[in-house]
Design a protein around this motif. Structure first.
Motif, short mmCIF file in Angstrom:
data_model
loop_
_atom_site.label_atom_id
_atom_site.label_comp_id
_atom_site.label_asym_id
_atom_site.label_seq_id
_atom_site.Cartn_x
_atom_site.Cartn_y
_atom_site.Cartn_z
N SER A 25 0.80 -1.19 0.10
CA SER A 25 -0.08 -0.03 -0.06
C SER A 25 0.90 1.20 0.06
CB SER A 25 -0.72 0.20 1.23
OG SER A 25 -1.53 1.27 1.21
N ALA A 26 0.86 1.73 -1.20
CA ALA A 26 1.87 3.18 -1.32
C ALA A 26 0.97 4.11 -1.65
CB ALA A 26 2.79 2.92 -2.27
N GLN A 27 1.26 5.35 -1.27
CA GLN A 27 0.65 6.57 -1.24
C GLN A 27 1.39 7.89 -1.78
OE1 GLN A 27 -1.29 7.78 2.41
NE2 GLN A 27 -2.88 8.83 1.46
N ALA A 28 0.94 8.49 -2.70
CA ALA A 28 1.59 9.85 -3.18
C ALA A 28 1.90 10.72 -2.30
CB ALA A 28 0.73 10.23 -4.45
N GLU A 29 2.77 11.35 -2.34
CA GLU A 29 3.00 12.57 -1.49
C GLU A 29 1.87 13.64 -1.53
OE1 GLU A 29 7.92 13.40 -1.51
OE2 GLU A 29 6.45 14.29 -3.04
N MET A 30 1.64 14.15 -0.62
CA MET A 30 0.62 15.18 -0.20
C MET A 30 1.16 16.35 -0.55
SD MET A 30 -2.02 16.05 2.98
CE MET A 30 -2.76 14.44 3.02
N VAL A 31 0.96 17.03 -1.96
CA VAL A 31 1.68 18.40 -2.23
C VAL A 31 0.67 19.35 -2.46
CG1 VAL A 31 3.07 19.40 -3.88
CG2 VAL A 31 3.23 16.92 -3.23
N LEU A 32 0.78 20.64 -1.74
CA LEU A 32 0.18 21.73 -1.98
C LEU A 32 0.83 22.67 -3.23
CD1 LEU A 32 -2.64 23.41 -1.23
CD2 LEU A 32 -0.95 24.59 0.36
N ASN A 33 0.05 23.02 -3.86
CA ASN A 33 0.60 24.06 -4.92
C ASN A 33 -0.08 25.53 -4.82
OD1 ASN A 33 2.30 22.33 -6.74
ND2 ASN A 33 0.27 21.31 -7.42
N ARG A 34 0.84 26.43 -4.57
CA ARG A 34 0.22 27.80 -4.02
C ARG A 34 0.68 28.64 -4.98
NH1 ARG A 34 0.47 28.84 2.48
NH2 ARG A 34 -0.62 30.95 1.68
N ALA A 247 -3.09 35.00 -15.75
CA ALA A 247 -2.32 33.71 -15.85
C ALA A 247 -2.35 32.73 -14.70
CB ALA A 247 -0.92 33.99 -16.31
N GLU A 248 -2.60 33.20 -13.63
CA GLU A 248 -2.61 32.42 -12.48
C GLU A 248 -3.92 31.74 -12.16
OE1 GLU A 248 -1.78 32.89 -7.71
OE2 GLU A 248 -2.79 34.58 -8.52
N LEU A 249 -5.03 32.44 -12.66
CA LEU A 249 -6.17 31.86 -12.54
C LEU A 249 -6.45 30.71 -13.80
CD1 LEU A 249 -9.34 31.75 -11.94
CD2 LEU A 249 -9.79 33.47 -13.53
N LYS A 250 -5.68 30.89 -14.93
CA LYS A 250 -5.80 30.04 -15.81
C LYS A 250 -5.07 28.72 -15.50
CE LYS A 250 -5.69 32.93 -19.98
NZ LYS A 250 -4.95 33.40 -21.07
N ASP A 258 -3.64 24.89 -6.37
CA ASP A 258 -4.58 24.49 -5.60
C ASP A 258 -4.96 25.70 -4.80
OD1 ASP A 258 -4.14 21.66 -6.02
OD2 ASP A 258 -2.51 21.96 -4.70
N TRP A 259 -4.26 27.02 -4.77
CA TRP A 259 -4.69 28.23 -4.15
C TRP A 259 -4.00 29.41 -4.90
CZ3 TRP A 259 -5.86 27.72 1.40
CH2 TRP A 259 -5.77 29.03 1.87
N HIS A 500 -9.85 49.71 1.17
CA HIS A 500 -9.46 49.07 2.09
C HIS A 500 -9.54 47.40 1.72
CE1 HIS A 500 -8.70 51.88 5.23
NE2 HIS A 500 -9.99 52.35 5.10
N TYR A 501 -8.68 46.75 1.75
CA TYR A 501 -8.75 45.46 1.15
C TYR A 501 -9.65 44.30 1.59
CZ TYR A 501 -4.03 46.16 -1.00
OH TYR A 501 -3.01 46.59 -1.70
N VAL A 502 -9.98 43.49 0.68
CA VAL A 502 -10.38 42.07 1.15
C VAL A 502 -9.35 41.16 0.54
CG1 VAL A 502 -12.72 42.77 1.37
CG2 VAL A 502 -12.03 41.89 -0.79
N THR A 503 -9.36 39.81 1.09
CA THR A 503 -8.66 39.03 0.43
C THR A 503 -9.45 38.25 -0.54
OG1 THR A 503 -8.96 37.37 2.34
CG2 THR A 503 -6.90 38.53 2.32
N LYS A 504 -8.71 37.75 -1.85
CA LYS A 504 -9.68 37.10 -2.77
C LYS A 504 -8.73 35.84 -3.16
CE LYS A 504 -9.38 40.80 -5.56
NZ LYS A 504 -8.91 41.86 -4.67
N HIS A 505 -9.10 34.83 -2.88
CA HIS A 505 -8.26 33.43 -3.24
C HIS A 505 -9.50 32.53 -3.90
CE1 HIS A 505 -4.80 34.69 -0.57
NE2 HIS A 505 -5.66 34.65 0.34
N MET A 506 -8.66 31.75 -4.81
CA MET A 506 -9.61 30.64 -5.35
C MET A 506 -8.65 29.55 -4.72
SD MET A 506 -11.49 31.82 -7.49
CE MET A 506 -12.23 30.04 -8.35
#
Length: 537
Positions: A25-34, A247-250, A258-259, A500-506
């Protein structure tokens, strides 16, 4: 680019056959792309000054204190601390299992070394002012005392004692900033300005640096030496510098991210219509503004600065260009801080028609008119959103004043250096995000000796009020001093607050652990530490 997450290796008939031979039972790495905005200027905790770098540094390092997902202060490398009755002495107990990535113990001396380095003028830290509450810090940065006289000393390897110049109720909040992180002295001294490169880097946070390809990606891997490594679920975090929000949204829609760092303003309606469940908007402790270079003509003229600020139609910007819920700004300090009565520009309650009329009158009094127009330059760092705002404001200044406006964009690091030099700039785009939840984080920027004061604003009374506030023990009196200081600053029109800002993330639905309040919001400082995040697929 591989975007797989936590998938079991081996599926279908082949996997079944292999399982019959050997139940693996092997599992891929848990990777986050920000996505992470501009390329970070530096990953040296005492040198860094930009937001993209701060996200990475919060993963690589840990200070005396940390932050929960909500932003609340929690123990970091200090497992506990005590404060004297007069509020002037903090004593931190460094946890026994705090280690560097090379296995060496983190000591109280590592913090003393880093802090002395931060306030030493030779280091050139633009954030040394954050450590100003510590005894003798200001005299050291001014070159009047030696760094060894800083009010921080190691009683022993695990005990750090800090003496403050005056009671500082937000002191623990300051310690979440990278300027206060410890650094590993042998690496700094051996490798010089290359000590932050992956092969030389020694850090103490939840992750370690294993790859840095400028303008491409920065890869962090889980740090097994971290004292709380068992709670860290991600194997890797990959940060992608992407100055183009389009480009980031694309890349996000293609599954490469992922973020996202932010989103393009002109795509918000489409996002709300098509991907609203992945669009996260939260309150943010920040202000977007235009700064005026007060050290040179033409904006050494106070009437001209006020005219150009008046002529910005903030409501139109919010309705047509900045459309995620941002609020028009008529103050510099973000309204809503406990105990602080908001201070506003003197034209807040005027209609835009009244503002425009006053703007043109001041413009004429400064010696200009539609027949004798001023030619000005708006300078901004390369970014789709900044460009659209600059185009709109240039149009407003042309329409209301008759001014001719040129737009100049620069890569982020070059832009910061240009602003600091105060030679080319006339009007420049800027933003300030609070480093801690107190008005001081906004107002200390404009002291005459602040390394980040890019307008050249200098007022002795302002400096005096800020100094008095830093020593005032009565919270209500302290807030009144800060309010008086902001009044002076706003009346000078050194900057034109815009919104005044808000944060906007996908954020992909399978990214978990970031929710600060159980209601789908990021904390008000947008400090999202990867140590709390995980992928659920």
């Amino acid at each position: 680019m591989n975007s797989s997450r936590a998938f079991l290796i081996g599926t279908g008939l082949l996997a079944s056959s292999m399982a019959a031979l050997a139940p693996v039972s092997a599992q891929a790495e848990m990777v986050l792309n920000r996505g992470n905005g501009s390329e970070p200027g530096s990953l040296d905790p005492q040198i860094s000054e930009d937001v993209p770098a701060s996200h990475i540094l919060r993963d690589l390092y840990e200070g005396l204190v940390g932050e929960a997902p909500s932003g609340d202060i929690v123990p970091g490398d200090a497992e506990s601390w005590t404060v004297s009755e007069d509020g002037l002495t903090y004593t931190f107990k460094i946890r026994d299992d705090a280690k560097w990535t090379n296995g060496e113990p983190v000591t109280a001396g590592d913090f003393v070394y880093a802090w002395q380095r931060a306030v030493d003028p030779k280091t050139g830290s633009e954030y040394s002012f954050l450590l100003a509450p510590i005894k003798n810090a200001e005299d050291i940065t001014a070159g009047k005392k030696d760094p060894s006289e800083l009010g921080a000393k190691a009683i022993d390897d695990k005990t750090l004692e800090v003496d403050l110049a005056g009671p500082t109720p937000y002191f623990l909040g300051l310690l979440t900033h990278s300027v206060s992180y410890p650094v590993y002295k042998p690496a700094v001294e051996k490798f010089g300005d290359q000590w932050t490169r992956p092969d030389n880097s020694v850090t103490n946070g939840a992750f370690k640096l294993i790859e840095w390809n400028p303008q491409s990606r920065i890869v962090l891997a889980k740090n097994d030496q971290y004292w709380n490594a068992d709670s860290v679920k991600l194997d890797k975090v990959i940060y992608y510098p992407t100055e183009s929000t389009t480009a980031e949204l694309k890349r996000y829609r293609a599954g490469e991210l992922d973020w996202t760092y932010e989103v393009p303003n002109d795509q918000i309606k489409w996002i709300r219509d098509n991907m609203n469940d992945e669009f996260v908007v939260s309150n943010y402790l920040g202000v977007y503004y235009y700064g005026f270079n007060m050290t040179k003509p033409p904006f050494d003229n106070a009437k001209l600065r006020e005219a150009f600020s008046l002529a910005i139609n903030r409501d139109i910007l919010m309705d047509k260009i900045v459309t995620a819920g941002e609020v028009p700004a008529y103050s510099y300090v973000v309204p809503g801080m406990n105990g602080y009565d908001p201070v506003y520009v003197n034209f807040k309650d005027m209609t835009q028609k009244e503002r425009n009329e006053k703007a043109y009158k001041l413009y004429q009094e400064a010696g200009y008119s539609k027949d004798n127009p001023l030619t000005v330059e708006i300078r901004y760092n390369t970014n789709d959103n900044h460009k659209k705002i600059a185009i709109a404001i240039a149009s407003m200044w042309k329409s209301v004043l008759g001014a001719n406006v040129n737009l100049v964009n620069e890569e982020f690091k070059v832009f910061l250096e240009t602003r600091k030099a105060k030679e080319k700039t006339q009007v420049f785009r800027a933003g300030w995000i609070g480093d801690y939840n107190d008005p001081n984080t906004f107002l200390e920027l404009w002291k005459s000796d602040s390394g980040l004061n890019d307008t050249g604003f200098a007022d002795p009374e302002y400096d005096k009020l800020m100094d008095e506030a830093s020593k005032e023990q009565d919270s209500a009196k302290r807030m009144k001093l800060l309010e008086s200081a902001e009044r002076i600053f706003l009346d000078a029109n050194a900057v034109a607050p815009i919104y005044h800002y808000v944060t906007k993330h996908m954020i992909k639905p399978y990214v978990k652990g970031w929710d600060a309040d159980g209601k789908g919001h990021v904390n008000v400082l947008d400090h999202v530490r990867s140590q709390y995040l995980y992928i659920e697929k």
